[in-house]
Design a protein around this motif. Structure first.
Motif, PDB file in Angstrom:
ATOM      1  N   PRO A 102     -13.085   9.920   6.460  1.00 63.14           N
ATOM      2  CA  PRO A 102     -13.515  11.085   7.254  1.00 63.14           C
ATOM      3  C   PRO A 102     -12.845  11.182   8.623  1.00 63.14           C
ATOM      4  O   PRO A 102     -12.738  12.274   9.180  1.00 63.14           O
ATOM      5  CB  PRO A 102     -15.023  10.870   7.382  1.00 63.14           C
ATOM      6  N   ASN A 103     -12.399  10.067   9.178  1.00 58.77           N
ATOM      7  CA  ASN A 103     -11.725  10.131  10.483  1.00 58.77           C
ATOM      8  C   ASN A 103     -10.220  10.384  10.325  1.00 58.77           C
ATOM      9  O   ASN A 103      -9.473  10.275  11.299  1.00 58.77           O
ATOM     10  CB  ASN A 103     -11.948   8.833  11.269  1.00 58.77           C
ATOM     11  N   TYR A 104      -9.797  10.753   9.118  1.00 60.22           N
ATOM     12  CA  TYR A 104      -8.421  11.131   8.762  1.00 60.22           C
ATOM     13  C   TYR A 104      -7.489   9.940   8.565  1.00 60.22           C
ATOM     14  O   TYR A 104      -6.356  10.143   8.112  1.00 60.22           O
ATOM     15  CB  TYR A 104      -7.787  12.093   9.774  1.00 60.22           C
ATOM     16  N   SER A 105      -7.927   8.728   8.867  1.00 59.32           N
ATOM     17  CA  SER A 105      -7.081   7.573   8.597  1.00 59.32           C
ATOM     18  C   SER A 105      -6.921   7.413   7.088  1.00 59.32           C
ATOM     19  O   SER A 105      -7.683   7.991   6.301  1.00 59.32           O
ATOM     20  CB  SER A 105      -7.660   6.307   9.214  1.00 59.32           C
ATOM     21  N   SER A 106      -5.920   6.635   6.699  1.00 59.02           N
ATOM     22  CA  SER A 106      -5.603   6.553   5.273  1.00 59.02           C
ATOM     23  C   SER A 106      -5.183   5.143   4.890  1.00 59.02           C
ATOM     24  O   SER A 106      -4.738   4.353   5.729  1.00 59.02           O
ATOM     25  CB  SER A 106      -4.473   7.540   4.958  1.00 59.02           C
ATOM     26  N   GLU A 107      -5.360   4.850   3.622  1.00 62.67           N
ATOM     27  CA  GLU A 107      -4.898   3.594   3.038  1.00 62.67           C
ATOM     28  C   GLU A 107      -3.996   3.880   1.852  1.00 62.67           C
ATOM     29  O   GLU A 107      -4.215   4.848   1.123  1.00 62.67           O
ATOM     30  CB  GLU A 107      -6.087   2.753   2.556  1.00 62.67           C
ATOM     31  N   LEU A 108      -3.009   3.015   1.692  1.00 63.66           N
ATOM     32  CA  LEU A 108      -2.160   3.034   0.506  1.00 63.66           C
ATOM     33  C   LEU A 108      -2.384   1.709  -0.216  1.00 63.66           C
ATOM     34  O   LEU A 108      -2.266   0.650   0.384  1.00 63.66           O
ATOM     35  CB  LEU A 108      -0.689   3.168   0.913  1.00 63.66           C
ATOM     36  N   ASN A 109      -2.747   1.785  -1.488  1.00 57.36           N
ATOM     37  CA  ASN A 109      -2.967   0.594  -2.300  1.00 57.36           C
ATOM     38  C   ASN A 109      -1.915   0.523  -3.394  1.00 57.36           C
ATOM     39  O   ASN A 109      -1.602   1.535  -4.028  1.00 57.36           O
ATOM     40  CB  ASN A 109      -4.348   0.637  -2.955  1.00 57.36           C
ATOM     41  N   VAL A 110      -1.379  -0.669  -3.569  1.00 59.06           N
ATOM     42  CA  VAL A 110      -0.437  -0.883  -4.658  1.00 59.06           C
ATOM     43  C   VAL A 110      -0.935  -2.073  -5.477  1.00 59.06           C
ATOM     44  O   VAL A 110      -1.115  -3.161  -4.942  1.00 59.06           O
ATOM     45  CB  VAL A 110       0.995  -1.156  -4.162  1.00 59.06           C
ATOM     46  N   ASN A 111      -1.162  -1.834  -6.770  1.00 61.30           N
ATOM     47  CA  ASN A 111      -1.632  -2.892  -7.672  1.00 61.30           C
ATOM     48  C   ASN A 111      -0.467  -3.469  -8.475  1.00 61.30           C
ATOM     49  O   ASN A 111       0.583  -2.830  -8.620  1.00 61.30           O
ATOM     50  CB  ASN A 111      -2.668  -2.323  -8.644  1.00 61.30           C
ATOM     51  N   ALA A 112      -0.685  -4.681  -8.995  1.00 60.41           N
ATOM     52  CA  ALA A 112       0.289  -5.320  -9.886  1.00 60.41           C
ATOM     53  C   ALA A 112       1.701  -5.224  -9.316  1.00 60.41           C
ATOM     54  O   ALA A 112       2.611  -4.666  -9.940  1.00 60.41           O
ATOM     55  CB  ALA A 112       0.214  -4.671 -11.271  1.00 60.41           C
ATOM     56  N   LEU A 113       1.878  -5.757  -8.144  1.00 59.75           N
ATOM     57  CA  LEU A 113       3.149  -5.632  -7.422  1.00 59.75           C
ATOM     58  C   LEU A 113       4.337  -6.117  -8.236  1.00 59.75           C
ATOM     59  O   LEU A 113       4.277  -7.142  -8.927  1.00 59.75           O
ATOM     60  CB  LEU A 113       3.072  -6.410  -6.112  1.00 59.75           C
ATOM     61  N   LEU A 114       5.426  -5.371  -8.117  1.00 59.93           N
ATOM     62  CA  LEU A 114       6.703  -5.718  -8.737  1.00 59.93           C
ATOM     63  C   LEU A 114       7.717  -6.014  -7.636  1.00 59.93           C
ATOM     64  O   LEU A 114       7.555  -5.554  -6.496  1.00 59.93           O
ATOM     65  CB  LEU A 114       7.208  -4.559  -9.596  1.00 59.93           C
ATOM     66  N   LEU A 115       8.762  -6.745  -7.998  1.00 53.34           N
ATOM     67  CA  LEU A 115       9.806  -7.037  -7.014  1.00 53.34           C
ATOM     68  C   LEU A 115      10.360  -5.747  -6.421  1.00 53.34           C
ATOM     69  O   LEU A 115      10.682  -5.675  -5.229  1.00 53.34           O
ATOM     70  CB  LEU A 115      10.933  -7.846  -7.653  1.00 53.34           C
ATOM     71  N   GLY A 116      10.453  -4.716  -7.250  1.00 55.34           N
ATOM     72  CA  GLY A 116      11.010  -3.434  -6.820  1.00 55.34           C
ATOM     73  C   GLY A 116      10.136  -2.672  -5.843  1.00 55.34           C
ATOM     74  O   GLY A 116      10.569  -1.650  -5.301  1.00 55.34           O
ATOM     75  N   ASP A 117       8.924  -3.165  -5.615  1.00 50.02           N
ATOM     76  CA  ASP A 117       8.049  -2.511  -4.632  1.00 50.02           C
ATOM     77  C   ASP A 117       8.380  -2.954  -3.212  1.00 50.02           C
ATOM     78  O   ASP A 117       7.828  -2.420  -2.250  1.00 50.02           O
ATOM     79  CB  ASP A 117       6.585  -2.834  -4.933  1.00 50.02           C
ATOM     80  N   SER A 118       9.267  -3.921  -3.064  1.00 53.90           N
ATOM     81  CA  SER A 118       9.691  -4.356  -1.739  1.00 53.90           C
ATOM     82  C   SER A 118      10.382  -3.200  -1.031  1.00 53.90           C
ATOM     83  O   SER A 118      11.361  -2.640  -1.533  1.00 53.90           O
ATOM     84  CB  SER A 118      10.662  -5.540  -1.853  1.00 53.90           C
ATOM     85  N   ALA A 119       9.861  -2.833   0.123  1.00 53.98           N
ATOM     86  CA  ALA A 119      10.377  -1.656   0.828  1.00 53.98           C
ATOM     87  C   ALA A 119       9.656  -1.518   2.163  1.00 53.98           C
ATOM     88  O   ALA A 119       8.720  -2.253   2.462  1.00 53.98           O
ATOM     89  CB  ALA A 119      10.160  -0.388  -0.005  1.00 53.98           C
ATOM     90  N   LEU A 120      10.120  -0.538   2.935  1.00 54.69           N
ATOM     91  CA  LEU A 120       9.422  -0.125   4.149  1.00 54.69           C
ATOM     92  C   LEU A 120       8.529   1.055   3.762  1.00 54.69           C
ATOM     93  O   LEU A 120       8.996   2.031   3.177  1.00 54.69           O
ATOM     94  CB  LEU A 120      10.422   0.315   5.215  1.00 54.69           C
ATOM     95  N   TYR A 121       7.250   0.957   4.051  1.00 57.47           N
ATOM     96  CA  TYR A 121       6.310   2.024   3.726  1.00 57.47           C
ATOM     97  C   TYR A 121       5.971   2.771   5.003  1.00 57.47           C
ATOM     98  O   TYR A 121       5.437   2.205   5.955  1.00 57.47           O
ATOM     99  CB  TYR A 121       5.061   1.449   3.053  1.00 57.47           C
ATOM    100  N   LEU A 122       6.284   4.050   4.983  1.00 56.46           N
ATOM    101  CA  LEU A 122       6.098   4.897   6.148  1.00 56.46           C
ATOM    102  C   LEU A 122       4.926   5.840   5.948  1.00 56.46           C
ATOM    103  O   LEU A 122       4.747   6.408   4.876  1.00 56.46           O
ATOM    104  CB  LEU A 122       7.357   5.728   6.402  1.00 56.46           C
TER     105      LEU A 122
END
Lengths: 115, 120
Positions: A70-90
């Motif tokens: 409700p305060n507009y903040s946000s979360e990003l969830n990533v399950n079952a991580l893969l090597l290819g998920d390595s990155a900068l998340y903006l």
């Protein structure tokens, strides 16, 4: 006037684990977008949240999910991580009422390394 | 689907000189927005300049200006009087004009970036 903030700044996980990244939008903004930027590449759109609902989604699997509070903040969830998920998340925030012309303001990003 | 192409992976310029970064895009839309973003080593993406496709006049912001060629689908960035602080990765980005229902704003579509080095 606080800009877009993200936490943590860096994160190391192993394959198969789950991760949660957090974003606080710029003051007065109500829309949050998430992007994945692989090394040497441009950011790729993951999804966007407005009024606590996912409004748009890019070409990412269901392992990527999110939430807006409700305060507009946000979360990003990533399950079952893969090597290819390595990155900068903006995270980027904007004001929905501004329409397509509205500038998206970016946070400093979270660097995720999956081993 | 729209695409953005930056064909110059790296560019170099002498301090105080002028440099032009290239960007082309592909779209079937007649109205849209184009952006140049700067990403310094600190990683925070900063908006440099914005161009509305319906405007014929090229956008300018201090030392930064664009050459927008709509028919050619070209959108280049010119940096005049280059400074050491201009060294960064520069991304060209596209956004459709369509106003989504529900209040959402459209995603940005980015190119692969041009790494600009400024030599003292």
């Amino acid at each position: 006037d606080a800009g877009v903030t993200q936490s943590p700044t860096h994160l190391i996980k192993t394959r198969g684990q789950q991760v949660t990244l957090r974003c606080s939008p710029k003051s007065g903004h109500d829309t949050v977008s998430w992007y994945q930027q692989a090394l040497g590449q441009g950011p790729q759109f993951i999804f966007q949240y407005y009024e606590e609902e996912e409004r748009q989604r890019g070409n990412f699997p269901d392992r990527f999910s999110g939430h807006q509070f409700p305060n507009y903040s946000s979360e990003l969830n990533v399950n079952a991580l893969l090597l290819g998920d390595s990155a900068l998340y903006l995270c980027a925030s904007s004001l929905a009422a501004g329409g397509p012309r509205e500038t998206q303001y970016f946070g400093p990003g979270t660097r995720l390394l999956v081993l | 689907a729209q695409t953005v192409t930056q064909s110059q992976p790296e560019m170099s310029v002498q301090e105080a000189e002028t440099v032009t970064l290239s960007c082309t895009y592909d779209t079937s839309e007649s109205d849209y927005y184009l952006f140049w973003y700067k990403q310094p080593p600190s990683r925070q993406m900063i908006l440099v300049i914005r161009q509305e496709a319906y405007k014929q006049q090229n956008a300018t912001e201090n030392r930064f200006s664009v050459n927008f060629q709509k028919a050619a689908k070209s959108f280049s960035l010119k940096i005049s009087d280059s400074q050491l602080g201009d060294a960064a990765m520069y991304f060209c980005a596209y956004r459709t004009h369509i106003f989504l229902s529900g209040g959402a704003t459209n995603k940005l579509i980015f190119g692969t970036g041009t790494l600009l080095a400024v030599q003292p």
